[in-house]
Each structure stands twice: as structure tokens, then as C-alpha cells.
Design an enzyme around this catalytic site. Structure first.
Site, PDB file in Angstrom:
ATOM      1  N   ASP A  65      -0.452  -5.305   9.507  1.00 37.05           N
ATOM      2  CA  ASP A  65      -1.426  -4.244   9.247  1.00 37.05           C
ATOM      3  C   ASP A  65      -2.706  -4.923   8.773  1.00 37.05           C
ATOM      4  OD1 ASP A  65      -2.836  -2.013   8.468  1.00 37.05           O
ATOM      5  OD2 ASP A  65      -1.640  -1.612   6.678  1.00 37.05           O
ATOM      6  N   LYS A 107     -12.844   0.601   7.037  1.00 33.75           N
ATOM      7  CA  LYS A 107     -13.595  -0.174   6.032  1.00 33.75           C
ATOM      8  C   LYS A 107     -14.638  -1.071   6.678  1.00 33.75           C
ATOM      9  CE  LYS A 107     -10.306   1.601   3.751  1.00 33.75           C
ATOM     10  NZ  LYS A 107      -9.577   1.828   2.560  1.00 33.75           N
ATOM     11  N   TRP A 117       0.855  -1.177   0.000  1.00 31.32           N
ATOM     12  CA  TRP A 117       0.000   0.000   0.000  1.00 31.32           C
ATOM     13  C   TRP A 117       0.903   1.242   0.000  1.00 31.32           C
ATOM     14  CZ3 TRP A 117      -1.897   2.746   4.835  1.00 31.32           C
ATOM     15  CH2 TRP A 117      -2.847   3.712   4.509  1.00 31.32           C
TER      16      TRP A 117
HETATM   17  C1  LIG Z   1      -3.401  -1.611   3.821  1.00 32.51           C
HETATM   18  C2  LIG Z   1      -3.996  -0.465   4.557  1.00 32.51           C
HETATM   19  N1  LIG Z   1      -3.553  -0.195   5.789  1.00 32.51           N
HETATM   20  C3  LIG Z   1      -4.038   0.807   6.508  1.00 32.51           C
HETATM   21  C4  LIG Z   1      -5.025   1.623   6.006  1.00 32.51           C
HETATM   22  C5  LIG Z   1      -5.447   2.723   6.921  1.00 32.51           C
HETATM   23  O1  LIG Z   1      -6.611   3.295   6.787  1.00 32.51           O
HETATM   24  P1  LIG Z   1      -7.162   4.449   7.711  1.00 32.51           P
HETATM   25  O2  LIG Z   1      -6.032   5.256   8.240  1.00 32.51           O
HETATM   26  O3  LIG Z   1      -8.044   5.209   6.812  1.00 32.51           O
HETATM   27  O4  LIG Z   1      -7.905   3.773   8.829  1.00 32.51           O
HETATM   28  C6  LIG Z   1      -5.516   1.402   4.722  1.00 32.51           C
HETATM   29  C7  LIG Z   1      -6.528   2.254   4.106  1.00 32.51           C
HETATM   30  O5  LIG Z   1      -6.750   2.310   2.923  1.00 32.51           O
HETATM   31  C8  LIG Z   1      -4.988   0.315   3.977  1.00 32.51           C
HETATM   32  O6  LIG Z   1      -5.412   0.021   2.747  1.00 32.51           O
END
Ligand SMILES: Cc1ncc(COP(=O)(O)O)c(C=O)c1O
Length: 396
Positions: free
Chosen positions: A211, A246, A130
Site C-alpha cells: 500500500d 496526498k 493504518w
Molecule cells: C496507509 C494508507 N493507505 C491508504 C490510504 C487511502 O487513502 P484514500 O482512500 O483517501 O486515497 C491512506 C489514507 O490516509 C493511508 O494512510
């Protein structure tokens, strides 16, 4: 002073949002930004969240600061959701935890905690990973290196190559893993792969940092954490960053949790003070609201069931879009084998087409996706599957 700093280029994926909005093509399809969408393209508030919000509004009687850990019921609820009620690490009080501003906040606090540890640590990230993992870890001052992960030819994990890299690591290494629904590829480790990662971590002494931002959006709430739970039983130390963006649809409420599994409860107590101190030095404490809503849902049987059912139906919709897309692609008689689409998990898939083809899909068909050819499967709907498959045929 500020004239030294020039404007940075816009984030390519976020930039797509406004280009898509201004596109007047009635057939346009947004497969870019990674948010869940329903059949109408809407990211609705989950019904259990709406009920929890009403309940919270009626009962909250103060806006004074909460403790540095965040909403305590939220942290313990997420610990059980991820580690499981049978977890020996939890029953032995070996897991420190803190509510964070989203999964990003959890990743960043985790990275800064690592920076406090003596020695030059290297954090290994999957290739690809990511996009935000890199700046999140880099800004904390950690050195980052990629480990082989994805086989673009097969659309699956190249575990042999990954394992060969893990075999070379040691106690100054941290391995960032995606708990489930790998972003951006959708290619997940099998349970046997997780077992091998755990074996390598025990033998080589590196620390897994998992993660997990999509629990429940792959094969289900319990299935999606099988790897983490196995790791937790096999290794002494483990870091987990989780996001409620999500699976609770709380994107803008910035709700996440960082959990650090330590060797014993004394260390967990010490680490609890450390992560709270990292947070204090950055943003003092996390916004509370999302944590309250999740706590209400997780501690009420009826709401929890309602939430789980809705989450299951979201995951099911994504799965059926995957089969629908593959079916339509096959009906077009495209040579390239896209069967990986139905084997991958979660919202994302790497189509494995080149940047010219991605641009052609955007310019000629108003189909928007990341330059890497990552698509957000949830951005599809039953009406556009044939259109997307035909467009794909035309650019291939
Ligand atoms: C792999 C991954 N880790 C962490 C996140 C963290 O998301 P957020 O900070 O919006 O909770 C995301 C969001 O797209 C993600 O795809």
C-alpha cells in the site's frame, strides 16, 4: 427491520475534527486527521492540479461512461510512476491495473480479488497499521493477523521480529506492507529490509501487497518506491495499491490505482478482467475526474515538473518541522529521547506517550492527536513548535 441495527460510535479520529473546530483556545493545534497542511493550516489545491483542471474543463466534451479500467492514460502513468520506466514487469506487460476510488478502493478491490482465489488466505498486517486496513480487508472476508513491526522504545522498525514472522509464512499468506511513510508510525523499512522481505517472499511463497499512499512525501518520488521496485524485480507476483489523495492533493476526488503484477502477460490479461469484474460488482467504475487531472500532469513535462517541485517542497516542510519539533523538545530538557522524530519519514510520528498524556494535551493545551499518540507532523507550524514542546514537557 432497521430497528435491529443500532447507531455505531463515531470514528474517534473524525470525531476530533468537530471538537477541534469548536475549541476556542487561540493556541489550539490539530495534529489529528492525516491531511497535508501548509504553514497556515490550509490544505491547498496544488498549482499543477489547478492548471490541469482548467485544461480539462476546456477540453472535456462528454460525460459519458469511460471504460471499466478508468482513464487509460492515468493507469499507465501511475504504473510508470510506481514501477519505473525501466521495469521489466511493465515492459513484459505483466501488470494489470485499474483506476479505483482512492487508495481505499484499490485496497478493497485487491482484497476482493484475493477472496476469489482458492484456499483460505491470511493477510498479515503490521502491528500497528493504518486503522482502516482492518475493516477494508475484513469486509472482503479475509482473515487478518498482525506481524511484529514497531519498537515503541526506539521509535524504529523491529525488523528482526518482523523477519522471524515472515520466515514462518507460506503460499497462503499475503503480507501487507507500507511502501513508504508508514502510517501511523513513520518508521519505514530500510532498503536492506526490503531486500530481505523479497528474499523471504521468494523462498516462502507469500505474496507482498504494498500500500503506497505517500509517494514523494518521504525522501522523494524515486527514493520512496525503491522497495517496491526491488520487490517487483525479485518476485513474480505482487499487488500494489496506490493513492493520489496526498501526493496530488486529490483527497475528495477519490483517485487511486490498483496494480497486480502477474507471472506472464496472459495472466495479467485474465486478472485485468477479474479486477474490472470486482469493481463492476461493487460500484461499476471509478469516478474519472481525478484520473484525468493526474494524466494531464504526468504527460506534460512542464506540469509534471511543477507538480514534482511542489511535492518536494511539501516533503521538505514536513522534514523541517520534524527537526524543529525535536530541537524545541531538546531545548525543554525533556528526559525521554525523541530523536526518532527526525529519523521517521512522511507525515506521521508516534510520540509513544500514553492515553492519559494524550488526553491531557487535548484538555489542557488544546493539542489534538489520535489516542495512539500518532501525530500528523504537517499539522504543526513554525509558530507552535515551542508551545507543543512545552506542553509535552508538562504532561511528561
Ligand atoms: C496507509 C494508507 N493507505 C491508504 C490510504 C487511502 O487513502 P484514500 O482512500 O483517501 O486515497 C491512506 C489514507 O490516509 C493511508 O494512510
Amino acid at each position: 427491520m432497521f430497528d435491529q441495527l443500532s447507531a455505531l460510535p463515531a470514528d474517534p479520529l473524525l470525531g476530533l475534527i468537530s471538537i477541534y473546530r469548536d475549541d476556542t483556545n487561540p493556541n489550539k493545534v490539530d495534529l489529528g486527521v492525516g491531511v497535508y497542511r501548509d504553514e497556515t493550516g490550509h490544505t491547498a489545491i496544488m498549482s499543477a492540479i489547478q492548471k490541469a483542471a482548467r485544461q480539462h474543463m476546456e477540453t472535456e466534451d462528454s460525460k459519458t461512461y469511460i471504460g471499466p479500467q478508468g482513464v487509460p492514460g492515468f493507469v499507465s502513468g501511475i504504473k510508470s510512476l510506481v514501477f519505473g520506466t525501466a521495469s521489466s514487469a511493465l515492459s513484459n506487460q505483466r501488470v494489470a491495473g485499474i483506476q479505483t476510488p482512492g487508495g481505499c478502493g484499490a485496497l478493497r478491490v485487491g482484497a476482493e480479488l484475493l477472496k476469489r482465489v482458492k484456499g483460505e488466505l491470511t493477510i498479515w498486517v503490521s502491528d500497528p497499521t493504518w486503522a482502516n486496513h482492518i475493516p477494508l480487508m475484513k469486509s472482503a472476508g479475509l482473515e487478518i493477523k498482525p506481524y511484529p513491526y514497531f519498537n515503541i522504545e526506539t521509535g524504529a522498525v523491529n525488523f528482526e521480529a518482523m523477519d522471524a514472522q515472515l520466515a514462518k509464512l507460506g503460499p497462503n499468506d499475503i503480507v501487507l506492507l507500507h511502501g513508504c511513510c508508514h502510517n501511523p508510525t513513520g518508521a519505514d523499512l530500510s532498503f536492506e529490509n526490503w531486500q530481505q522481505v523479497a528474499k523471504r517472499a521468494s523462498e516462502q511463497g507469500f505474496i507482498p501487497f504494498v500500500d503506497i499512499a505517500y509517494q514523494g512525501l518521504g525522501d522523494g518520488l524515486e527514493e520512496d518506491v525503491k522497495g517496491i521496485r526491488y520487490l517487483s524485480e525479485q518476485v513474480e507476483e505482487l499487488i500494489v495499491a496506490t493513492s493520489c489523495s496526498k501526493n496530488f492533493g486529490l483527497y475528495r476526488e477519490r483517485t487511486g490505482c490498483l496494480m497486480i503484477q502477474t507471472k506472464n502477460s496472459e495472466q495479467a490479461d485474465a486478472i485485468q478482467t477479474q479486477i474490472q469484474d470486482v469493481a463492476r460488482a461493487n460500484y461499476s467504475m471509478s469516478p474519472a475526474y481525478g484520473g484525468y487531472l493526474v494524466d494531464i500532469i504526468l504527460s506534460n513535462d512542464a506540469l509534471r515538473t511543477e507538480w514534482k517541485n511542489e511535492l518536494d517542497s511539501m516533503a521538505l516542510r514536513v522534514k523541517s518541522l520534524r527537526s524543529g519539533l525535536l530541537e524545541n523538545i531538546q531545548q525543554q530538557g525533556i528526559d525521554k529521547d525523541f530523536s526518532f522524530i527526525t529519523q521517521q519519514k512522511g507525515m506521521f510520528s508516534y510520540l509513544g506517550i500514553n492515553i492519559e498524556q494524550v488526553r491531557q494535551l487535548r484538555n489542557e493545551f488544546s493539542i489534538y492527536m489520535a489516542d495512539s499518540s500518532r501525530i500528523n507532523v504537517a499539522g504543526l507550524n513554525t509558530q507552535c513548535l515551542e508551545y507543543v514542546a512545552k506542553a509535552l514537557k508538562s504532561v511528561l
